[in-house]
Design a protein around this motif. Sequence first.
Motif, PDB file in Angstrom:
ATOM      1  N   ASP A  88       1.002  -1.233  -0.015  1.00 30.88           N
ATOM      2  CA  ASP A  88       0.051  -0.162   0.150  1.00 30.88           C
ATOM      3  C   ASP A  88       0.959   1.200  -0.017  1.00 30.88           C
ATOM      4  N   THR A  89       0.247   2.388  -0.344  1.00 31.12           N
ATOM      5  CA  THR A  89       1.033   3.703  -0.241  1.00 31.12           C
ATOM      6  C   THR A  89       0.455   4.638   0.847  1.00 31.12           C
ATOM      7  N   VAL A  90       1.034   5.153   1.752  1.00 33.53           N
ATOM      8  CA  VAL A  90       0.829   6.275   2.414  1.00 33.53           C
ATOM      9  C   VAL A  90       0.510   7.713   1.817  1.00 33.53           C
ATOM     10  N   ASP A  91      -0.213   8.503   2.633  1.00 31.04           N
ATOM     11  CA  ASP A  91      -0.499   9.645   2.024  1.00 31.04           C
ATOM     12  C   ASP A  91       0.844  10.557   1.464  1.00 31.04           C
ATOM     13  N   ASP A  92       2.030  10.357   2.433  1.00 32.92           N
ATOM     14  CA  ASP A  92       3.029  11.011   1.626  1.00 32.92           C
ATOM     15  C   ASP A  92       4.137  10.344   0.581  1.00 32.92           C
ATOM     16  N   THR A 109       6.356 -19.692  10.148  1.00 33.58           N
ATOM     17  CA  THR A 109       6.197 -19.144   8.809  1.00 33.58           C
ATOM     18  C   THR A 109       5.062 -18.251   9.105  1.00 33.58           C
ATOM     19  N   GLY A 110       5.109 -16.800   8.916  1.00 29.16           N
ATOM     20  CA  GLY A 110       4.145 -15.748   8.498  1.00 29.16           C
ATOM     21  C   GLY A 110       4.512 -14.542   7.872  1.00 29.16           C
ATOM     22  N   ASP A 111       3.641 -13.890   7.517  1.00 28.39           N
ATOM     23  CA  ASP A 111       3.633 -12.469   6.831  1.00 28.39           C
ATOM     24  C   ASP A 111       4.027 -11.367   7.687  1.00 28.39           C
ATOM     25  N   VAL A 112       5.127 -10.371   7.297  1.00 29.01           N
ATOM     26  CA  VAL A 112       5.423  -9.318   8.139  1.00 29.01           C
ATOM     27  C   VAL A 112       5.302  -7.926   7.172  1.00 29.01           C
ATOM     28  N   TRP A 113       4.828  -6.799   7.601  1.00 25.88           N
ATOM     29  CA  TRP A 113       4.574  -5.742   6.921  1.00 25.88           C
ATOM     30  C   TRP A 113       5.465  -4.593   7.668  1.00 25.88           C
ATOM     31  N   VAL A 114       6.162  -3.958   6.773  1.00 24.84           N
ATOM     32  CA  VAL A 114       7.194  -2.970   7.316  1.00 24.84           C
ATOM     33  C   VAL A 114       6.885  -1.549   6.505  1.00 24.84           C
ATOM     34  N   TRP A 115       7.210  -0.613   7.315  1.00 23.44           N
ATOM     35  CA  TRP A 115       6.991   0.871   6.699  1.00 23.44           C
ATOM     36  C   TRP A 115       8.284   1.693   7.472  1.00 23.44           C
ATOM     37  N   ALA A 116       8.815   2.485   6.540  1.00 26.08           N
ATOM     38  CA  ALA A 116       9.853   3.346   6.931  1.00 26.08           C
ATOM     39  C   ALA A 116       9.571   4.652   6.547  1.00 26.08           C
ATOM     40  N   THR A 151      -3.817   1.378   5.518  1.00 24.09           N
ATOM     41  CA  THR A 151      -3.590   2.944   5.721  1.00 24.09           C
ATOM     42  C   THR A 151      -5.155   3.499   6.278  1.00 24.09           C
ATOM     43  N   LYS A 152      -6.312   3.025   6.328  1.00 23.75           N
ATOM     44  CA  LYS A 152      -7.230   3.533   6.759  1.00 23.75           C
ATOM     45  C   LYS A 152      -7.093   3.656   8.420  1.00 23.75           C
ATOM     46  N   ARG A 153      -6.321   2.908   8.814  1.00 21.16           N
ATOM     47  CA  ARG A 153      -5.976   3.185  10.429  1.00 21.16           C
ATOM     48  C   ARG A 153      -5.220   4.420  10.722  1.00 21.16           C
ATOM     49  N   LYS A 154      -4.522   4.830   9.556  1.00 23.79           N
ATOM     50  CA  LYS A 154      -3.644   5.869   9.937  1.00 23.79           C
ATOM     51  C   LYS A 154      -2.713   6.031  10.817  1.00 23.79           C
ATOM     52  N   LEU A 155      -2.097   5.032  11.295  1.00 23.95           N
ATOM     53  CA  LEU A 155      -0.789   4.837  12.111  1.00 23.95           C
ATOM     54  C   LEU A 155       0.359   5.148  11.376  1.00 23.95           C
ATOM     55  N   GLU A 156       0.754   4.814  10.162  1.00 24.15           N
ATOM     56  CA  GLU A 156       1.787   5.298   9.492  1.00 24.15           C
ATOM     57  C   GLU A 156       1.693   6.759   9.299  1.00 24.15           C
ATOM     58  N   SER A 157       0.536   7.242   8.700  1.00 22.12           N
ATOM     59  CA  SER A 157       0.545   8.746   8.467  1.00 22.12           C
ATOM     60  C   SER A 157       0.584   9.649   9.374  1.00 22.12           C
ATOM     61  N   SER A 158      -0.120   8.910  10.456  1.00 21.58           N
ATOM     62  CA  SER A 158       0.007   9.762  11.778  1.00 21.58           C
ATOM     63  C   SER A 158       1.553  10.013  12.227  1.00 21.58           C
ATOM     64  N   ILE A 159       2.217   8.986  12.425  1.00 19.90           N
ATOM     65  CA  ILE A 159       3.763   8.897  12.998  1.00 19.90           C
ATOM     66  C   ILE A 159       4.506   9.917  11.872  1.00 19.90           C
ATOM     67  N   ALA A 160       4.298   9.504  10.747  1.00 18.04           N
ATOM     68  CA  ALA A 160       4.929  10.675   9.746  1.00 18.04           C
ATOM     69  C   ALA A 160       4.587  12.283  10.151  1.00 18.04           C
ATOM     70  N   LYS A 161       3.402  12.490  10.465  1.00 14.08           N
ATOM     71  CA  LYS A 161       3.144  13.755  10.877  1.00 14.08           C
ATOM     72  C   LYS A 161       3.723  14.311  12.221  1.00 14.08           C
ATOM     73  N   TRP A 162       3.410  13.274  13.160  1.00 10.65           N
ATOM     74  CA  TRP A 162       3.957  13.677  14.323  1.00 10.65           C
ATOM     75  C   TRP A 162       5.339  13.671  14.701  1.00 10.65           C
ATOM     76  N   SER A 163       6.260  12.919  13.946  1.00  6.48           N
ATOM     77  CA  SER A 163       7.724  12.969  13.958  1.00  6.48           C
ATOM     78  C   SER A 163       8.200  14.148  13.451  1.00  6.48           C
ATOM     79  N   LYS A 164       7.320  14.793  12.297  1.00  6.67           N
ATOM     80  CA  LYS A 164       7.794  16.230  11.767  1.00  6.67           C
ATOM     81  C   LYS A 164       7.262  17.452  12.706  1.00  6.67           C
TER      82      LYS A 164
END
Length: 359
Positions: A88-92, A109-116, A151-164
Motif C-alpha cells: 500500500d501507499t501512505v499519503d506522503d 512462517t508468517g507474513d510481516v509488513w514494514v514501513w519506513a 492505511t485507513k487506520r492512519k498509524l503510518e501517516s500519523s507517525i509521519a506527521k507527529w515525527s515532523k
Amino acid sequence: MTHSPDGPQPPQGRRPRFRARRWIITVASVTTLGLVAWPVLDHFDIPPFTDKGDPISFGQGQSRGVPGKVNPDTLMPTGPERTFTIDDTVDDGTKIARTTLHGEKSGFTGDVWVWAPDQYLHDKKYARSGFPVMVALPGGPGWPSNYWKETKRKLESSIAKWSKEGKSLPFILVMPVLNPDKKHYYDGSDIPGQAKMGTWLTEDVPNLVKQNFRTLKSRDGWAFMGSSSGGFASLKAVLKYPDRFKAVIASGPDIVPDSPLWAGHEKEKQENNPQKLAQKLINRKGPDVYLAFQVGTKEPVKRLKDVRKFQARYGKGPVHTSLRVIEGGKHSARSYVPSLGEGPLQWISEHMQGPTPSP
C-alpha cells in the motif's frame, strides 16, 4: 466559401486547425479523466494504475557513496537482503511493504509488513544513522493479516506527521501476524506444544529488521505497541526482555495470560505473566522500562480497573508507567490511534533514542 453537393465547405487551411483543436480537447479530456480515475483504479489495484505487488528495497546499499562515517550507535543492515513487495501507499508517498518470513529460531512462517518514514528514506543527513523500531501488534485473531498495516487506520501517516512536529520519533514500523491461525490466541508466547509465537515476535521479527534496515544497537531504539491481545503480547515482551526492548504502548490490553492453550502448563503460564515479570524486574532493580497504557471510557470497566491496579502495584522502581484515559474511547484502533499523539508516543519517545545526523 465554396459549395458542393454536400453543402458549404470551410475555406482551405481551416480544416487542419479544427482537427488540431479537437485533438487538444480530446487529449485534455482524457488526461483529466485519467487524473480523476487514477486513485480509483489504484484503490482497486487495477494494473497499470497501481504498484501493489511490485518489488521494493529499503536500501541496504542506500548509504554507499554518502560522505561521512557510520554513527557508532548504528547497526547497518546485516543481510541477507529480503525481497519485499509493495502492499500500500501512505499519503506522503512512502510505501508499506510485505514479506513472508520463515523464523529460524521459532520455525514459524508468517507474513510481516514494514514501513519506513520519509526521514529514513530521503534525508541524507541520516543516511548513515540508525532509526528506532516499533513492533506493532494487532488484537483479534491477528492472522492472516495485521490491521496496523491498513492505511485507513492512519498509524503510518500519523507517525509521519507527529515525527515532523516533534511529538514522536520517526519509528520504523514492523507489523507481523500475531497468531498462527484463527482458532486460538497464543498470548504472544511459546506455549508448550504450540507454535513458538513468543520467539517469533521477540527474536525472528527483530532479526528480520536488523538484516534489512539501519537500526540502533541499544535497546533504547526498540519498542512494542499493540491493542487488546496485541497489547498484552507487547506488554509481556518488554517486561520479559527488558534487555532488548525499552518501551511499550499497550492500548486496551489484557493484563494476565488467558489463552486456553495454557491448560496443564501453569508454570510456563506464570513465566509469561506481566505481573510476575514486573515484580521480578523490580526485585532485580532494572533495567528501566516505560509502559504507556491507553484505555477508553467506553471499554469494559474491568479493563481500566485492571490497568490502574497494575500501575498501583507494579509502577515503581524501574517500572515506569503512564495512563491515558480516552474520553468516549472504544475498544478500537479508531480510538487508539488519534490518542497516541496526545501523550503516549511523546512520552516513550522522550525515553528512547532517535536518529542522529551522521558525522
